[in-house]
Design a protein around this motif. Structure first.
Motif, PDB file in Angstrom:
ATOM      1  N   ALA A  81      17.515 -29.812  46.922  1.00 15.24           N
ATOM      2  CA  ALA A  81      18.968 -29.362  47.459  1.00 15.24           C
ATOM      3  C   ALA A  81      19.285 -30.120  48.578  1.00 15.24           C
ATOM      4  CB  ALA A  81      19.013 -27.795  47.805  1.00 15.24           C
TER       5      ALA A  81
ATOM      6  N   TYR B  85      10.277 -28.373  40.036  1.00 14.58           N
ATOM      7  CA  TYR B  85      11.527 -27.761  40.575  1.00 14.58           C
ATOM      8  C   TYR B  85      12.501 -28.564  41.265  1.00 14.58           C
ATOM      9  CZ  TYR B  85       9.682 -23.417  39.264  1.00 14.58           C
ATOM     10  OH  TYR B  85       9.056 -22.546  38.134  1.00 14.58           O
TER      11      TYR B  85
ATOM     12  N   MET C  86      16.336 -20.989  41.341  1.00 21.86           N
ATOM     13  CA  MET C  86      15.124 -21.572  40.907  1.00 21.86           C
ATOM     14  C   MET C  86      14.075 -20.904  41.708  1.00 21.86           C
ATOM     15  SD  MET C  86      15.791 -24.279  39.025  1.00 21.86           S
ATOM     16  CE  MET C  86      14.275 -25.223  38.870  1.00 21.86           C
TER      17      MET C  86
ATOM     18  N   VAL D 126      19.409 -22.675  44.289  1.00 25.25           N
ATOM     19  CA  VAL D 126      17.941 -22.812  44.964  1.00 25.25           C
ATOM     20  C   VAL D 126      17.554 -21.355  44.766  1.00 25.25           C
ATOM     21  CG1 VAL D 126      17.067 -22.784  47.243  1.00 25.25           C
ATOM     22  CG2 VAL D 126      18.179 -24.617  46.361  1.00 25.25           C
TER      23      VAL D 126
ATOM     24  N   THR E  23      16.149 -28.391  40.346  1.00 23.93           N
ATOM     25  CA  THR E  23      17.386 -28.019  41.223  1.00 23.93           C
ATOM     26  C   THR E  23      18.360 -29.192  41.115  1.00 23.93           C
ATOM     27  OG1 THR E  23      16.022 -26.892  42.798  1.00 23.93           O
ATOM     28  CG2 THR E  23      17.724 -27.546  43.663  1.00 23.93           C
TER      29      THR E  23
ATOM     30  N   ALA F 286      12.448 -27.204  45.274  1.00 23.04           N
ATOM     31  CA  ALA F 286      13.727 -26.476  45.055  1.00 23.04           C
ATOM     32  C   ALA F 286      14.537 -26.918  46.348  1.00 23.04           C
ATOM     33  CB  ALA F 286      13.794 -25.141  44.894  1.00 23.04           C
TER      34      ALA F 286
END
Length: 119
Positions: free
Chosen positions: A102, A34, A66, A63, A38, A98
């Protein structure tokens, strides 16, 4: 993402896989998938929009996608498969991956770094 979906929904017999135990390795795998998803998702948005869609808006979008994807996969595992079970800790690992992805994108494209969000 297709690869992750297939791995999430298919069961493998114990004879098909090597047998070794590392505590919570599956959570690390969830986090990593993840995180990478992302980062790649944000970079895809950047390339497809030529940076015209804002950084923060793009990060929030990817985000959200995901995290929602991770929840849906866990529900499908729980409700529609026989040999797989949904796990709230998988959702937590997915979400953390995620969020860290980010954060990585935000840090790479903010401040006085050479990378700029807009082309």
């Amino acid at each position: 993402m297709v690869f992750i979906t297939l791995l999430s929904l298919f069961s493998f017999s114990e004879n098909d896989l090597p047998n070794f135990e590392i505590a919570n390795l599956d959570k690390l795998v969830h986090f990593t998938f993840y995180y990478v998803g992302t980062v790649f998702g944000a970079l895809t948005i950047r390339e497809r929009t030529h940076g015209k869609r804002g950084l923060v808006k793009s990060i929030i979008t990817i985000v959200a996608v995901m995290v929602l994807y991770g929840i849906v996969i866990e529900v499908i595992q729980s409700e529609l498969t026989v040999a797989r079970e949904g796990d709230i800790f998988d959702v937590l690992a997915n979400t953390l991956g995620a969020l860290f992805g980010a954060l990585s994108i935000k840090l790479q494209f903010s401040g006085k770094r050479q990378l700029k969000w807009k082309n």
